[in-house]
Write an enzyme that holds these catalytic residues in place. Sequence first.
Site, PDB file in Angstrom:
ATOM      1  N   HIS A 285       0.654  -1.020  -7.788  1.00 47.67           N
ATOM      2  CA  HIS A 285       1.410   0.076  -8.040  1.00 47.67           C
ATOM      3  C   HIS A 285       2.756  -0.518  -8.579  1.00 47.67           C
ATOM      4  O   HIS A 285       3.609  -1.064  -7.600  1.00 47.67           O
ATOM      5  CB  HIS A 285       1.329   1.430  -7.597  1.00 47.67           C
ATOM      6  CG  HIS A 285       1.997   1.247  -6.077  1.00 47.67           C
ATOM      7  ND1 HIS A 285       3.004   1.457  -5.802  1.00 47.67           N
ATOM      8  CD2 HIS A 285       1.347   1.086  -4.916  1.00 47.67           C
ATOM      9  CE1 HIS A 285       3.475   1.068  -4.557  1.00 47.67           C
ATOM     10  NE2 HIS A 285       2.272   1.053  -3.972  1.00 47.67           N
ATOM     11  N   GLU A 331       2.496   5.648  -7.585  1.00 47.53           N
ATOM     12  CA  GLU A 331       1.462   5.910  -6.324  1.00 47.53           C
ATOM     13  C   GLU A 331       1.971   6.438  -5.099  1.00 47.53           C
ATOM     14  O   GLU A 331       1.640   7.245  -4.317  1.00 47.53           O
ATOM     15  CB  GLU A 331       1.169   4.450  -5.786  1.00 47.53           C
ATOM     16  CG  GLU A 331       0.048   4.311  -4.597  1.00 47.53           C
ATOM     17  CD  GLU A 331       0.622   4.379  -3.186  1.00 47.53           C
ATOM     18  OE1 GLU A 331      -0.224   4.649  -2.438  1.00 47.53           O
ATOM     19  OE2 GLU A 331       1.781   4.257  -3.150  1.00 47.53           O
ATOM     20  N   GLU A 332       3.467   6.183  -5.064  1.00 44.68           N
ATOM     21  CA  GLU A 332       4.270   6.639  -3.743  1.00 44.68           C
ATOM     22  C   GLU A 332       4.559   8.131  -3.759  1.00 44.68           C
ATOM     23  O   GLU A 332       4.220   8.839  -2.518  1.00 44.68           O
ATOM     24  CB  GLU A 332       5.777   5.973  -3.899  1.00 44.68           C
ATOM     25  CG  GLU A 332       5.491   4.519  -3.552  1.00 44.68           C
ATOM     26  CD  GLU A 332       5.006   4.005  -2.167  1.00 44.68           C
ATOM     27  OE1 GLU A 332       4.613   4.885  -1.373  1.00 44.68           O
ATOM     28  OE2 GLU A 332       5.022   2.727  -2.122  1.00 44.68           O
ATOM     29  N   ASP A 359      -2.459  -3.568  -2.367  1.00 46.82           N
ATOM     30  CA  ASP A 359      -1.527  -2.602  -1.868  1.00 46.82           C
ATOM     31  C   ASP A 359      -1.220  -2.666  -0.654  1.00 46.82           C
ATOM     32  O   ASP A 359      -1.099  -1.517   0.015  1.00 46.82           O
ATOM     33  CB  ASP A 359      -1.621  -1.222  -2.419  1.00 46.82           C
ATOM     34  CG  ASP A 359      -0.232  -0.175  -2.262  1.00 46.82           C
ATOM     35  OD1 ASP A 359       0.733  -0.632  -1.939  1.00 46.82           O
ATOM     36  OD2 ASP A 359      -0.586   0.872  -2.230  1.00 46.82           O
ATOM     37  N   HIS A 429       8.503   0.579   3.099  1.00 43.50           N
ATOM     38  CA  HIS A 429       9.332   1.615   2.524  1.00 43.50           C
ATOM     39  C   HIS A 429      10.781   1.754   3.111  1.00 43.50           C
ATOM     40  O   HIS A 429      11.684   2.699   3.058  1.00 43.50           O
ATOM     41  CB  HIS A 429       8.600   3.194   2.956  1.00 43.50           C
ATOM     42  CG  HIS A 429       7.514   3.338   2.385  1.00 43.50           C
ATOM     43  ND1 HIS A 429       6.880   4.839   2.704  1.00 43.50           N
ATOM     44  CD2 HIS A 429       6.786   2.839   1.588  1.00 43.50           C
ATOM     45  CE1 HIS A 429       5.787   4.686   2.246  1.00 43.50           C
ATOM     46  NE2 HIS A 429       5.547   3.403   1.375  1.00 43.50           N
TER      47      HIS A 429
END
Lengths: 463, 463
Positions: A285, A331-332, A359, A429
């Site tokens: 992604h 995606e997030e 991923d 993240h």
Amino acid sequence: MKNYSFIISLCFLLVSSTLISQNTSEDSLMLRKIFTKALTEGKSYDWLDYLSNQIGSRLSGSLEAENAVKYTEEELKQLGVDKVWLQPVMVPKWTRGFKEYAYIETLSGETTVTDICALGGSVPTPNLGIKAEVVEVKGLEDLAMLGKDKIEGKIVFFNRPMDASLISTFEAYGGAVDQRSRGAAEASKYGAVGVLVRSMNLRLDDFPHAGAMNYGDTPTNQRIPAASISTNGAEYLSNLLSLQPNLKFYYKLNCKTFDDVQSYNVIGEITGSEQPDKYIVVGGHLDSWDLGDGSHDDGAGCVQSMEVLRILKEIGYKPKHTLRVVLFMNEENGLRGGLKYAEEAKRKNEKHLLALESDAGGFTPRGFSFESNAATLAQVRSWAPLFKPYNIHLFEKGHGGADIGPLAENAEVLAGLRPDSQRYFDYHHAANDTFDAVNKRELELGAASMASLVYLFDKYGTK
Amino acid sequence: MKNYSFIISLCFLLVSSTLISQNTSEDSLMLRKIFTKALTEGKSYDWLDYLSNQIGSRLSGSLEAENAVKYTEEELKQLGVDKVWLQPVMVPKWTRGFKEYAYIETLSGETTVTDICALGGSVPTPNLGIKAEVVEVKGLEDLAMLGKDKIEGKIVFFNRPMDASLISTFEAYGGAVDQRSRGAAEASKYGAVGVLVRSMNLRLDDFPHAGAMNYGDTPTNQRIPAASISTNGAEYLSNLLSLQPNLKFYYKLNCKTFDDVQSYNVIGEITGSEQPDKYIVVGGHLDSWDLGDGSHDDGAGCVQSMEVLRILKEIGYKPKHTLRVVLFMNEENGLRGGLKYAEEAKRKNEKHLLALESDAGGFTPRGFSFESNAATLAQVRSWAPLFKPYNIHLFEKGHGGADIGPLAENAEVLAGLRPDSQRYFDYHHAANDTFDAVNKRELELGAASMASLVYLFDKYGTK
């Protein structure tokens, strides 16, 4: 007659075993070519350098996400594949706004600034922030036990660490992440005014880790602001709370949700020579969280997927099936790209032989996980000796990937690259998910592993 | 009778398979205990923090090496093992002196400073340094081809990179390191005045990597100074040379060899409950190069080895054989510690069941390599299912370790921990081999893997 049939059987056996060993030796040569290409003339690391250092973080709806769309579209065109296009998809737009601010205030009035970040999708605090007492819990199930009496008007602090005894850090993540995703929705039922969640990080450090949360069916006017606190911050706060249960925590979040905006999946393909209407997809992604630059999550997966097409093209392999790279958007915090791709595949009745996602970071690849039938998994395991020289040893049943998940009904096999997971949540993240955290060779070995699996599926199909 | 023997066979089968499965389940519980202990209450990372950040690099004969001896001796005593002692050994003392200095001088007189470091064991340059033309070669074999005519009076620049296409970086190292170890000895035969060696590093960066070289039988007055140049420096110099073959290189080394000094191997042991006069050794080397702080090479191996004893003791396992941790002195530039330990073992006729070394960095463990007979290797492979939950999958014939090598004639099995090798040479012998380059979990998984192997060998012996 008996003798004849014996001789015929023998011939058959000889021919077929010769064919098998010819195939094996052809395959092992092909894998060697793929790995050598990736390790000595690779392009993935340069692409990632650009994505990370020239473009930066790529949250859905941001200017950087759009820049990444343009950049990767252009790079795929430069590869000279048969077709490159953008697949339109509307995506959510949530922004962090000015940097968050938080402090702990002890009973004597001393304040200690602490590192937090808003969780993706959170509402902001009021303009003046929120200051309230804190109630520490070890999980969602503690809320009912404490009840409204002890929670109302307070900030709920979810502080159950990831379980360090688990070998797969993804399993440890899975065991803790409900606090982040559902903590605010659950705590608001008991009158909490905000939630603070320990970062999904096995290490003790100062980085708050972002990530998505959602309010479920919580009415808009009952939604409470949700933030993540670094693991060091969480330990510190927890220690202080044991001394001063009535201390106060202040925080201010400036995040905002906008209307959906136009964005795109980036797609490139090499047309299949024998079954052009059957597809193999490799992807990652393109969006990321807005802290750091999303190098591991999931710049790595994007450039590895692009590299699969480049490598196979450059070594002159002509795929039987149409080989697609898809760089999914969002995606997030929405999965809109994955949903859109699957929706279009269904509408056009595009059958997929394999969808393979990367991923899980650009670390040394250990193998793959598969959503497939048992026969296909057995077939994949019969390829294990081909992968042995590259230390690829995991061929397990398991999750393929978030973006390819919606494609399940139009794909025979969903698969996920499984890199070594030990360091992944050190960066996941967070502001330190940057280019320097990626090792060139580890990234390249992942790309080569993916190209090898694609080659074998393209050649042999599924059982 | 036939029936009886059938029933007896069946009973035997049942009993033995029950025993096997009991053992297997006991073993798998034991491994689970070991890994949980390492990952949730580990001590190796704290020890390494102290060794790296409080003591620092530990070159043989240095004050820091002596501090490390004292520190680890004390820590082993704190563990409450049965016996802790120092084994005296004389070690070489070579010092770098003031930091090296080097520059490239183009034909127009411009100078560019470049990063180098003296190779271990090198003689110094004259006080004023050396300035000479440079002849670039791709290996030792080029020297004869060029001959004295083209080499005499020049600095030979060995610039064959490690082969990036090899999956094992140790193999790539093995294919390039002759330039470092024998380059000076060979080049001096052709009248070279010095050598410059491309760092043993697969990455392009600015760190010169140290490491041992030796002059073989080169007479003292013909020994020429040897330095390592960073990979970026090597690329830069090579590019400039293609434009200006007559440019000059200046360098000054301030290193010095002293008389041998007294040092020690640090040894701790838990006495065996059944065969106290048969030994299992786990170890790493306590010395390091003087750049960085030797965290991966081999602080990691030392603290992992100490952790093996601590874990087994704390979970209450009583070894049948005497279990020793040996922290060897002087692996890097002399191997005196390894030689002394083997010499003493021979003198005292101490038979070793297993010697296991960790000296390949504190990265995620992949398995072990063994110097053993085929039956023992087969036995080890029969344990593979026990290691599967921990992603330990390599059980190969191969090198045990430098320090335990001399022990071969008194040991049934020599074994080496095999961590993932991709990042090792990014740090090896360089200023960036520091504590922050080690991941806590990766280090701990290595220690747990070693403890598990030790447990299995202690319990089952060899075949």
